[in-house]
Design a protein around this motif. Sequence first.
Motif, PDB file in Angstrom:
ATOM      1  N   PHE A   4       0.008 115.218   7.851  1.00 56.90           N
ATOM      2  CA  PHE A   4       0.910 114.142   8.256  1.00 56.90           C
ATOM      3  C   PHE A   4       1.995 113.937   7.203  1.00 56.90           C
ATOM      4  CE2 PHE A   4       1.996 109.629   9.130  1.00 56.90           C
ATOM      5  CZ  PHE A   4       2.387 109.786  10.448  1.00 56.90           C
ATOM      6  N   ASP A   5       1.615 114.004   5.927  1.00 62.50           N
ATOM      7  CA  ASP A   5       2.609 113.903   4.861  1.00 62.50           C
ATOM      8  C   ASP A   5       3.655 115.009   4.982  1.00 62.50           C
ATOM      9  OD1 ASP A   5       2.474 111.743   3.002  1.00 62.50           O
ATOM     10  OD2 ASP A   5       0.521 112.465   2.354  1.00 62.50           O
ATOM     11  N   THR A   6       3.195 116.217   5.323  1.00 62.80           N
ATOM     12  CA  THR A   6       4.124 117.327   5.487  1.00 62.80           C
ATOM     13  C   THR A   6       5.097 117.053   6.624  1.00 62.80           C
ATOM     14  OG1 THR A   6       2.486 118.905   4.658  1.00 62.80           O
ATOM     15  CG2 THR A   6       4.305 119.799   5.948  1.00 62.80           C
ATOM     16  N   ARG A   7       4.572 116.525   7.735  1.00 61.33           N
ATOM     17  CA  ARG A   7       5.450 116.179   8.865  1.00 61.33           C
ATOM     18  C   ARG A   7       6.497 115.145   8.452  1.00 61.33           C
ATOM     19  NH1 ARG A   7       1.368 114.627  13.560  1.00 61.33           N
ATOM     20  NH2 ARG A   7      -0.283 115.282  12.150  1.00 61.33           N
ATOM     21  N   LEU A  32       3.546 112.672  16.882  1.00 61.66           N
ATOM     22  CA  LEU A  32       2.108 112.777  17.103  1.00 61.66           C
ATOM     23  C   LEU A  32       1.796 113.983  17.988  1.00 61.66           C
ATOM     24  CD1 LEU A  32       1.226 109.036  17.783  1.00 61.66           C
ATOM     25  CD2 LEU A  32       1.603 110.215  15.608  1.00 61.66           C
ATOM     26  N   GLY A  33       0.806 114.765  17.589  1.00 61.95           N
ATOM     27  CA  GLY A  33       0.393 115.920  18.373  1.00 61.95           C
ATOM     28  C   GLY A  33      -0.463 115.520  19.561  1.00 61.95           C
ATOM     29  N   ALA A  34      -0.683 116.464  20.475  1.00 63.61           N
ATOM     30  CA  ALA A  34      -1.426 116.178  21.706  1.00 63.61           C
ATOM     31  C   ALA A  34      -2.840 115.680  21.407  1.00 63.61           C
ATOM     32  CB  ALA A  34      -1.473 117.424  22.583  1.00 63.61           C
ATOM     33  N   GLY A  35      -3.515 116.306  20.452  1.00 65.03           N
ATOM     34  CA  GLY A  35      -4.871 115.893  20.113  1.00 65.03           C
ATOM     35  C   GLY A  35      -4.916 114.505  19.518  1.00 65.03           C
ATOM     36  N   GLU A  36      -3.924 114.184  18.694  1.00 63.45           N
ATOM     37  CA  GLU A  36      -3.859 112.849  18.098  1.00 63.45           C
ATOM     38  C   GLU A  36      -3.600 111.787  19.153  1.00 63.45           C
ATOM     39  OE1 GLU A  36      -2.083 114.306  13.770  1.00 63.45           O
ATOM     40  OE2 GLU A  36      -0.740 113.905  15.457  1.00 63.45           O
ATOM     41  N   VAL A  37      -2.721 112.111  20.092  1.00 70.81           N
ATOM     42  CA  VAL A  37      -2.436 111.168  21.176  1.00 70.81           C
ATOM     43  C   VAL A  37      -3.699 110.893  21.987  1.00 70.81           C
ATOM     44  CG1 VAL A  37      -1.211 110.910  23.362  1.00 70.81           C
ATOM     45  CG2 VAL A  37       0.028 111.694  21.343  1.00 70.81           C
ATOM     46  N   ARG A  38      -4.431 111.955  22.362  1.00 66.38           N
ATOM     47  CA  ARG A  38      -5.651 111.771  23.153  1.00 66.38           C
ATOM     48  C   ARG A  38      -6.692 110.951  22.383  1.00 66.38           C
ATOM     49  NH1 ARG A  38      -4.693 117.227  24.601  1.00 66.38           N
ATOM     50  NH2 ARG A  38      -6.128 117.924  22.954  1.00 66.38           N
ATOM     51  N   SER A  39      -6.846 111.247  21.098  1.00 67.37           N
ATOM     52  CA  SER A  39      -7.826 110.542  20.286  1.00 67.37           C
ATOM     53  C   SER A  39      -7.509 109.058  20.203  1.00 67.37           C
ATOM     54  CB  SER A  39      -7.874 111.146  18.880  1.00 67.37           C
ATOM     55  OG  SER A  39      -8.746 110.429  18.045  1.00 67.37           O
ATOM     56  N   LEU A  40      -6.250 108.735  20.011  1.00 66.06           N
ATOM     57  CA  LEU A  40      -5.862 107.327  19.918  1.00 66.06           C
ATOM     58  C   LEU A  40      -5.995 106.631  21.265  1.00 66.06           C
ATOM     59  CD1 LEU A  40      -2.743 107.598  17.607  1.00 66.06           C
ATOM     60  CD2 LEU A  40      -4.897 106.460  17.075  1.00 66.06           C
ATOM     61  N   ALA A  41      -5.580 107.292  22.339  1.00 68.51           N
ATOM     62  CA  ALA A  41      -5.680 106.688  23.668  1.00 68.51           C
ATOM     63  C   ALA A  41      -7.129 106.378  24.024  1.00 68.51           C
ATOM     64  CB  ALA A  41      -5.049 107.602  24.709  1.00 68.51           C
ATOM     65  N   GLN A  42      -8.056 107.215  23.560  1.00 68.78           N
ATOM     66  CA  GLN A  42      -9.468 106.984  23.845  1.00 68.78           C
ATOM     67  C   GLN A  42      -9.988 105.729  23.160  1.00 68.78           C
ATOM     68  OE1 GLN A  42     -11.341 110.658  22.676  1.00 68.78           O
ATOM     69  NE2 GLN A  42     -10.685 111.759  24.532  1.00 68.78           N
ATOM     70  N   LEU A  82       3.395 106.298   5.833  1.00 72.24           N
ATOM     71  CA  LEU A  82       4.649 105.758   6.356  1.00 72.24           C
ATOM     72  C   LEU A  82       5.195 104.661   5.455  1.00 72.24           C
ATOM     73  CD1 LEU A  82       3.668 105.708  10.112  1.00 72.24           C
ATOM     74  CD2 LEU A  82       5.729 106.819   9.215  1.00 72.24           C
ATOM     75  N   TYR A  83       4.303 103.806   4.962  1.00 73.61           N
ATOM     76  CA  TYR A  83       4.740 102.711   4.091  1.00 73.61           C
ATOM     77  C   TYR A  83       5.481 103.250   2.874  1.00 73.61           C
ATOM     78  CZ  TYR A  83       4.524  98.665   0.968  1.00 73.61           C
ATOM     79  OH  TYR A  83       4.853  97.639   0.106  1.00 73.61           O
TER      80      TYR A  83
END
Length: 234
Positions: A4-7, A32-42, A82-83
Amino acid sequence: MADFDTRLDRLDWAGIGVQLDAEGYAVLPGLLGAGEVRSLAQQATSSGVSREFLEPGALGRGELLYFGAGVPAMLEQWRTALYRRLVVIANRWNEPLGVDYRYPAELGDFLQRNHKAGQTRGQSHLCRLGMEDYVSLHQRNDGEHVFPLQVVALLSEPGADFQGGEFVMTEQRPRMQSRPLVVPLKLGDAAIIATAGRPFKGAKGYYRVNLKHAISRVRQGERIGLELSFHDAP
């Protein structure tokens, strides 16, 4: 965390700062990648969240799911990373407004100030909206220590998962009508937004303009979004 830091390091932070100065928001496409989106939505169906049902006529209609002290480790890492980037912009914003307060370089130190001031209620949450649901215009600026920026992200796909549900903002300048802003978000996009205000350079120098944000009515399907706050509430 390193990924994430690299992104974040690959982003054009000078350009992001210019966009925030001009509009009060900056979109980070595909953060956010597809896997991250799915994980958070869950997380919206997790038993570890505190559910708040919105009442029509108040903050809107729908469901807010607060993490409280149980913020997923992934989100805590994102918030910390992010902060570190946003604190530079936050301190720069205070200068032209004549505000002496400076935010510490690390999120943990800032949250310690929050807690000493009685601000211990976490505000980061998911927002789940079904058909006819919406979130009214509002600000999250309660407390003595308020960070002037926050991050929102979209965890559903417009046009496929839901219709409507646009993320919108308004900006109020002194003696002028409110200016509406539509923040264009796609699945996996994030946006940095002003929490409640930002400096604006007018003909006679800088002054503070007031901003609020909302989500328009969902016409079909279900919309899930994320809102990350960097300060706690009283």
